[in-house]
Write a protein that holds these residues in place. Structure first.
Motif, PDB file in Angstrom:
ATOM      1  N   UNK A 149       6.587   5.623  32.406  1.00  0.00           N
ATOM      2  CA  UNK A 149       6.713   4.715  31.183  1.00  0.00           C
ATOM      3  C   UNK A 149       7.368   5.493  30.221  1.00  0.00           C
ATOM      4  N   UNK A 150       7.400   4.974  29.067  1.00  0.00           N
ATOM      5  CA  UNK A 150       7.863   5.265  27.647  1.00  0.00           C
ATOM      6  C   UNK A 150       7.104   4.991  26.632  1.00  0.00           C
ATOM      7  N   UNK A 151       6.529   6.169  25.995  1.00  0.00           N
ATOM      8  CA  UNK A 151       5.736   5.829  24.609  1.00  0.00           C
ATOM      9  C   UNK A 151       6.368   6.457  23.355  1.00  0.00           C
ATOM     10  N   UNK A 152       5.884   6.014  22.296  1.00  0.00           N
ATOM     11  CA  UNK A 152       6.412   6.441  21.020  1.00  0.00           C
ATOM     12  C   UNK A 152       6.214   7.882  20.745  1.00  0.00           C
ATOM     13  N   UNK A 153       4.900   8.563  21.125  1.00  0.00           N
ATOM     14  CA  UNK A 153       4.298   9.766  20.459  1.00  0.00           C
ATOM     15  C   UNK A 153       3.833  10.331  21.493  1.00  0.00           C
ATOM     16  N   UNK A 154       3.518  11.737  21.406  1.00  0.00           N
ATOM     17  CA  UNK A 154       2.963  12.791  22.379  1.00  0.00           C
ATOM     18  C   UNK A 154       1.229  11.991  22.207  1.00  0.00           C
ATOM     19  N   UNK A 155       0.917  11.650  21.119  1.00  0.00           N
ATOM     20  CA  UNK A 155      -0.381  11.489  21.125  1.00  0.00           C
ATOM     21  C   UNK A 155      -0.758  10.084  21.885  1.00  0.00           C
ATOM     22  N   UNK A 156       0.128   9.129  21.832  1.00  0.00           N
ATOM     23  CA  UNK A 156       0.104   8.025  22.404  1.00  0.00           C
ATOM     24  C   UNK A 156      -0.134   8.398  24.183  1.00  0.00           C
ATOM     25  N   UNK A 157       0.900   9.209  24.602  1.00  0.00           N
ATOM     26  CA  UNK A 157       0.610   9.873  25.904  1.00  0.00           C
ATOM     27  C   UNK A 157      -0.662  10.311  26.432  1.00  0.00           C
ATOM     28  N   UNK A 158      -1.238  11.140  25.325  1.00  0.00           N
ATOM     29  CA  UNK A 158      -2.477  11.813  25.752  1.00  0.00           C
ATOM     30  C   UNK A 158      -3.557  10.637  25.725  1.00  0.00           C
ATOM     31  N   UNK A 159      -3.656   9.764  24.977  1.00  0.00           N
ATOM     32  CA  UNK A 159      -4.608   8.634  24.751  1.00  0.00           C
ATOM     33  C   UNK A 159      -4.280   7.837  26.024  1.00  0.00           C
ATOM     34  N   UNK A 160      -3.269   7.454  26.682  1.00  0.00           N
ATOM     35  CA  UNK A 160      -3.156   6.686  27.813  1.00  0.00           C
ATOM     36  C   UNK A 160      -3.816   7.350  29.082  1.00  0.00           C
ATOM     37  N   UNK A 161      -3.643   8.828  28.924  1.00  0.00           N
ATOM     38  CA  UNK A 161      -4.539   9.312  30.014  1.00  0.00           C
ATOM     39  C   UNK A 161      -5.928   9.651  29.925  1.00  0.00           C
ATOM     40  N   UNK A 162      -6.594   9.848  28.781  1.00  0.00           N
ATOM     41  CA  UNK A 162      -7.801   9.712  28.555  1.00  0.00           C
ATOM     42  C   UNK A 162      -8.406   8.404  28.874  1.00  0.00           C
ATOM     43  N   UNK A 163      -7.849   7.313  28.476  1.00  0.00           N
ATOM     44  CA  UNK A 163      -8.257   5.818  28.819  1.00  0.00           C
ATOM     45  C   UNK A 163      -8.355   5.933  30.668  1.00  0.00           C
ATOM     46  N   UNK A 164      -7.387   6.453  31.078  1.00  0.00           N
ATOM     47  CA  UNK A 164      -7.263   6.182  32.556  1.00  0.00           C
ATOM     48  C   UNK A 164      -8.253   6.943  33.169  1.00  0.00           C
ATOM     49  N   UNK A 165      -8.702   8.216  32.613  1.00  0.00           N
ATOM     50  CA  UNK A 165      -9.657   9.216  33.212  1.00  0.00           C
ATOM     51  C   UNK A 165     -11.030   8.524  33.222  1.00  0.00           C
ATOM     52  N   UNK A 166     -11.230   7.629  32.136  1.00  0.00           N
ATOM     53  CA  UNK A 166     -12.452   7.005  32.147  1.00  0.00           C
ATOM     54  C   UNK A 166     -12.975   5.817  33.155  1.00  0.00           C
TER      55      UNK A 166
END
Length: 295
Positions: A149-166
Protein backbone atom coordinates in the motif's frame (compact mmCIF):
# COMPACT_ATOMS: atom_id res chain seq x y z
CA UNK A 1 14.84 -18.17 10.29
CA UNK A 2 18.19 -16.40 10.33
CA UNK A 3 18.49 -12.64 10.50
CA UNK A 4 21.82 -10.93 9.95
CA UNK A 5 22.36 -7.34 11.09
CA UNK A 6 25.32 -5.66 9.42
CA UNK A 7 25.68 -2.54 11.48
CA UNK A 8 21.91 -2.01 11.67
CA UNK A 9 20.64 -3.99 8.68
CA UNK A 10 17.97 -6.61 9.35
CA UNK A 11 17.01 -9.30 6.87
CA UNK A 12 13.54 -10.75 6.55
CA UNK A 13 12.31 -14.08 5.28
CA UNK A 14 11.30 -14.04 1.61
CA UNK A 15 13.86 -11.34 0.92
CA UNK A 16 11.44 -8.47 1.43
CA UNK A 17 11.99 -5.11 3.01
CA UNK A 18 11.32 -4.75 6.71
CA UNK A 19 11.33 -2.30 9.52
CA UNK A 20 13.24 0.48 10.74
CA UNK A 21 14.68 1.74 9.28
CA UNK A 22 15.07 0.94 6.05
CA UNK A 23 15.58 -2.63 6.94
CA UNK A 24 17.04 -4.51 4.02
CA UNK A 25 17.27 -8.19 3.19
CA UNK A 26 20.94 -9.12 3.17
CA UNK A 27 23.18 -12.14 3.39
CA UNK A 28 26.40 -11.17 5.10
CA UNK A 29 29.54 -13.29 5.05
CA UNK A 30 32.06 -11.67 7.39
CA UNK A 31 35.75 -12.07 6.40
CA UNK A 32 37.60 -14.52 8.63
CA UNK A 33 40.40 -12.00 8.96
CA UNK A 34 38.10 -9.43 10.58
CA UNK A 35 38.77 -8.55 14.19
CA UNK A 36 36.43 -7.43 16.95
CA UNK A 37 36.68 -4.06 18.64
CA UNK A 38 40.20 -3.52 20.03
CA UNK A 39 40.53 -4.20 23.73
CA UNK A 40 37.22 -6.04 24.02
CA UNK A 41 37.12 -9.81 24.38
CA UNK A 42 34.26 -11.75 22.85
CA UNK A 43 33.47 -13.24 26.26
CA UNK A 44 33.08 -9.76 27.73
CA UNK A 45 30.75 -8.72 24.91
CA UNK A 46 28.65 -11.86 25.40
CA UNK A 47 28.33 -11.18 29.13
CA UNK A 48 27.35 -7.56 28.49
CA UNK A 49 24.64 -8.59 26.01
CA UNK A 50 23.29 -11.20 28.45
CA UNK A 51 23.07 -8.53 31.14
CA UNK A 52 21.23 -6.17 28.80
CA UNK A 53 18.62 -8.84 28.13
CA UNK A 54 18.38 -9.86 31.78
CA UNK A 55 17.77 -6.30 32.95
CA UNK A 56 15.13 -5.54 30.31
CA UNK A 57 11.76 -5.56 32.06
CA UNK A 58 9.66 -5.04 28.94
CA UNK A 59 10.04 -8.62 27.69
CA UNK A 60 11.21 -12.08 28.77
CA UNK A 61 14.40 -13.38 27.13
CA UNK A 62 14.62 -16.52 29.26
CA UNK A 63 14.94 -18.80 26.21
CA UNK A 64 17.59 -16.70 24.41
CA UNK A 65 21.24 -17.79 24.14
CA UNK A 66 24.10 -15.42 23.25
CA UNK A 67 27.48 -16.12 21.64
CA UNK A 68 30.11 -13.80 20.16
CA UNK A 69 32.91 -14.27 17.64
CA UNK A 70 35.14 -11.41 16.49
CA UNK A 71 32.61 -8.86 17.70
CA UNK A 72 29.71 -10.51 15.88
CA UNK A 73 26.91 -11.52 18.25
CA UNK A 74 24.67 -14.51 17.49
CA UNK A 75 21.31 -14.81 19.23
CA UNK A 76 19.56 -18.17 19.31
CA UNK A 77 16.76 -19.92 21.20
CA UNK A 78 13.02 -19.25 21.25
CA UNK A 79 10.61 -16.49 22.30
CA UNK A 80 6.83 -16.33 22.22
CA UNK A 81 6.35 -13.35 19.89
CA UNK A 82 8.01 -11.49 17.04
CA UNK A 83 8.29 -8.19 18.89
CA UNK A 84 10.41 -9.80 21.64
CA UNK A 85 12.63 -11.38 18.99
CA UNK A 86 13.33 -8.01 17.41
CA UNK A 87 13.84 -6.30 20.77
CA UNK A 88 16.54 -8.82 21.68
CA UNK A 89 18.51 -7.67 18.62
CA UNK A 90 17.85 -4.00 19.40
CA UNK A 91 19.16 -4.39 22.95
CA UNK A 92 22.24 -6.26 21.73
CA UNK A 93 23.12 -3.38 19.40
CA UNK A 94 23.56 -1.03 22.36
CA UNK A 95 26.51 -3.00 23.75
CA UNK A 96 29.95 -1.52 23.17
CA UNK A 97 32.07 -3.51 20.74
CA UNK A 98 29.20 -5.22 18.89
CA UNK A 99 29.76 -4.94 15.13
CA UNK A 100 26.94 -7.16 13.87
CA UNK A 101 24.03 -9.15 15.25
CA UNK A 102 22.89 -12.45 13.75
CA UNK A 103 19.37 -13.13 14.96
CA UNK A 104 18.64 -16.87 14.91
CA UNK A 105 15.90 -16.64 17.54
CA UNK A 106 12.79 -18.62 16.61
CA UNK A 107 9.27 -17.50 17.43
CA UNK A 108 7.30 -20.28 19.14
CA UNK A 109 4.57 -21.36 16.70
CA UNK A 110 0.98 -20.51 17.61
CA UNK A 111 -1.82 -22.58 16.11
CA UNK A 112 -3.85 -19.95 14.27
CA UNK A 113 -5.14 -19.79 10.72
CA UNK A 114 -3.83 -17.19 8.29
CA UNK A 115 -7.32 -15.75 8.08
CA UNK A 116 -7.48 -15.22 11.86
CA UNK A 117 -4.10 -13.51 11.83
CA UNK A 118 -5.09 -11.33 8.88
CA UNK A 119 -8.33 -10.24 10.56
CA UNK A 120 -6.53 -9.34 13.78
CA UNK A 121 -3.90 -7.32 11.91
CA UNK A 122 -6.56 -5.36 10.03
CA UNK A 123 -8.41 -4.70 13.28
CA UNK A 124 -5.21 -3.59 15.04
CA UNK A 125 -4.34 -1.19 12.21
CA UNK A 126 -7.88 0.21 12.19
CA UNK A 127 -7.80 0.81 15.95
CA UNK A 128 -4.43 2.57 15.93
CA UNK A 129 -5.04 6.33 15.48
CA UNK A 130 -1.64 6.83 13.85
CA UNK A 131 -2.15 4.46 10.92
CA UNK A 132 -4.44 4.94 7.93
CA UNK A 133 -5.47 1.30 7.63
CA UNK A 134 -7.52 1.78 4.46
CA UNK A 135 -4.28 2.49 2.59
CA UNK A 136 -2.58 -0.73 3.76
CA UNK A 137 -3.13 -4.19 2.32
CA UNK A 138 -2.40 -7.26 4.46
CA UNK A 139 -1.47 -10.67 3.05
CA UNK A 140 -0.74 -13.67 5.28
CA UNK A 141 0.71 -17.00 4.23
CA UNK A 142 1.80 -19.60 6.78
CA UNK A 143 2.05 -16.86 9.45
CA UNK A 144 4.31 -14.77 7.18
CA UNK A 145 2.82 -11.28 6.69
CA UNK A 146 3.34 -8.97 3.72
CA UNK A 147 2.25 -5.34 4.05
CA UNK A 148 1.67 -3.30 0.88
CA UNK A 149 0.00 0.00 0.00
CA UNK A 150 0.96 3.66 0.36
CA UNK A 151 1.28 5.92 3.39
CA UNK A 152 2.26 9.54 3.86
CA UNK A 153 5.44 9.13 5.92
CA UNK A 154 8.26 6.76 6.79
CA UNK A 155 7.17 6.87 10.43
CA UNK A 156 3.68 5.68 9.56
CA UNK A 157 5.23 2.82 7.61
CA UNK A 158 7.25 1.77 10.66
CA UNK A 159 4.27 2.12 12.98
CA UNK A 160 2.22 -0.16 10.72
CA UNK A 161 4.91 -2.82 11.02
CA UNK A 162 5.17 -2.41 14.78
CA UNK A 163 1.41 -2.85 15.16
CA UNK A 164 1.52 -5.95 12.96
CA UNK A 165 4.36 -7.53 14.94
CA UNK A 166 2.26 -7.32 18.09
CA UNK A 167 -0.47 -9.62 16.69
CA UNK A 168 -0.43 -13.15 18.12
CA UNK A 169 0.70 -15.78 15.65
CA UNK A 170 2.77 -13.50 13.38
CA UNK A 171 6.17 -15.07 12.70
CA UNK A 172 7.61 -12.55 10.25
CA UNK A 173 6.69 -9.25 8.59
CA UNK A 174 7.80 -8.09 5.13
CA UNK A 175 7.12 -4.37 4.86
CA UNK A 176 6.59 -3.36 1.21
CA UNK A 177 4.55 -0.25 1.94
CA UNK A 178 5.45 2.62 -0.39
CA UNK A 179 5.77 6.26 0.60
CA UNK A 180 3.52 8.89 -0.96
CA UNK A 181 5.59 12.03 -0.51
CA UNK A 182 3.62 15.02 -1.75
CA UNK A 183 5.88 17.64 -0.20
CA UNK A 184 8.85 18.82 -2.25
CA UNK A 185 11.76 20.25 -0.28
CA UNK A 186 15.18 21.43 -1.36
CA UNK A 187 18.20 19.28 -0.53
CA UNK A 188 19.61 22.12 1.56
CA UNK A 189 16.45 22.30 3.67
CA UNK A 190 16.43 18.52 4.15
CA UNK A 191 20.09 18.47 5.21
CA UNK A 192 19.50 21.29 7.69
CA UNK A 193 16.61 19.48 9.36
CA UNK A 194 18.57 16.22 9.59
CA UNK A 195 21.48 18.07 11.19
CA UNK A 196 19.09 19.63 13.68
CA UNK A 197 17.55 16.26 14.56
CA UNK A 198 20.95 14.64 15.08
CA UNK A 199 22.07 17.53 17.26
CA UNK A 200 18.98 17.34 19.44
CA UNK A 201 18.93 13.55 19.72
CA UNK A 202 20.20 12.68 23.21
CA UNK A 203 21.27 9.23 22.02
CA UNK A 204 23.63 10.51 19.33
CA UNK A 205 26.99 12.27 19.34
CA UNK A 206 26.64 14.10 16.06
CA UNK A 207 30.07 15.77 15.79
CA UNK A 208 31.58 13.08 13.54
CA UNK A 209 28.57 12.51 11.26
CA UNK A 210 28.52 14.11 7.81
CA UNK A 211 25.33 14.58 5.77
CA UNK A 212 24.95 14.79 2.00
CA UNK A 213 21.63 15.10 0.16
CA UNK A 214 21.03 14.79 -3.58
CA UNK A 215 17.50 14.74 -5.04
CA UNK A 216 16.05 13.72 -1.68
CA UNK A 217 18.52 10.85 -1.25
CA UNK A 218 20.53 11.10 1.95
CA UNK A 219 24.05 9.75 2.52
CA UNK A 220 25.46 9.56 6.04
CA UNK A 221 29.22 9.20 6.49
CA UNK A 222 31.67 9.47 9.35
CA UNK A 223 31.80 7.64 12.68
CA UNK A 224 29.41 6.66 15.45
CA UNK A 225 30.13 4.96 18.75
CA UNK A 226 27.76 1.99 18.62
CA UNK A 227 25.53 -0.14 16.44
CA UNK A 228 22.44 1.32 18.11
CA UNK A 229 23.68 4.85 17.49
CA UNK A 230 24.07 4.11 13.79
CA UNK A 231 20.53 2.79 13.59
CA UNK A 232 19.24 5.84 15.44
CA UNK A 233 21.03 8.20 13.04
CA UNK A 234 19.48 6.34 10.12
CA UNK A 235 16.00 6.79 11.60
CA UNK A 236 16.59 10.48 12.33
CA UNK A 237 17.50 11.06 8.68
CA UNK A 238 13.98 10.16 7.50
CA UNK A 239 12.55 13.66 7.53
CA UNK A 240 9.87 14.99 5.19
CA UNK A 241 11.04 14.96 1.57
CA UNK A 242 13.55 12.12 1.96
CA UNK A 243 13.14 9.20 -0.47
CA UNK A 244 16.14 7.07 0.58
CA UNK A 245 18.82 6.93 3.27
CA UNK A 246 22.23 5.28 2.78
CA UNK A 247 24.41 4.81 5.86
CA UNK A 248 26.80 2.16 4.51
CA UNK A 249 29.75 4.54 4.91
CA UNK A 250 28.84 5.42 8.52
CA UNK A 251 31.42 3.44 10.50
CA UNK A 252 31.19 2.14 14.05
CA UNK A 253 34.18 2.75 16.31
CA UNK A 254 33.50 2.60 20.04
CA UNK A 255 37.05 3.84 20.80
CA UNK A 256 36.04 7.26 19.41
CA UNK A 257 33.26 7.60 21.96
CA UNK A 258 35.26 9.72 24.39
CA UNK A 259 36.54 11.95 21.59
CA UNK A 260 33.13 12.65 20.11
CA UNK A 261 31.53 15.82 21.37
CA UNK A 262 28.40 17.67 20.38
CA UNK A 263 29.16 20.82 18.42
CA UNK A 264 26.40 22.62 20.39
CA UNK A 265 26.78 20.81 23.70
CA UNK A 266 27.27 23.91 25.83
CA UNK A 267 25.46 26.51 23.78
CA UNK A 268 22.11 27.70 25.09
CA UNK A 269 19.46 27.97 22.41
CA UNK A 270 16.81 30.65 22.40
CA UNK A 271 13.23 29.88 23.38
CA UNK A 272 12.21 30.48 19.78
CA UNK A 273 14.67 27.83 18.55
CA UNK A 274 13.30 25.35 21.06
CA UNK A 275 9.73 26.11 19.96
CA UNK A 276 10.64 25.64 16.29
CA UNK A 277 12.31 22.32 17.05
CA UNK A 278 9.16 21.07 18.80
CA UNK A 279 6.93 22.20 15.93
CA UNK A 280 9.18 20.36 13.49
CA UNK A 281 9.05 17.19 15.58
CA UNK A 282 5.26 17.29 15.81
CA UNK A 283 4.82 17.96 12.10
CA UNK A 284 6.24 14.64 10.87
CA UNK A 285 5.02 12.37 13.69
CA UNK A 286 1.79 10.66 12.52
CA UNK A 287 0.78 10.02 16.14
CA UNK A 288 0.28 13.76 16.65
CA UNK A 289 -2.99 15.38 15.60
CA UNK A 290 -2.88 17.62 12.54
CA UNK A 291 -4.62 20.38 14.54
CA UNK A 292 -2.27 23.17 15.65
CA UNK A 293 -0.62 22.69 19.03
CA UNK A 294 0.24 25.77 21.00
CA UNK A 295 3.75 25.76 22.42
Amino acid sequence: MTTVYHFYLQSTRSGGSGVAAAILAVILIWPLTAFGAPGLEDAAITLAVERQLAYDRTASFYGVDVSTRQGIVTLSGTVDNLRTRNRAADRSMTVKGVRSVINDIEVTPVVRTDREIQQDIRAALAEDPATESYEIEVMVREAQVILTGRVDSWYEKQLAQSVTEGVRGVENVVNRIDLDLNTHRSDTEIAAEIRSRLTWDAWIDDALIEIQVADGRVSLTGTVGSLAEKRRAHEDAWVTGVVAVDDQALKIDWTQREEMRRSMAHRRLSDEKVRQALESAFSYDPRVSAHPIEI
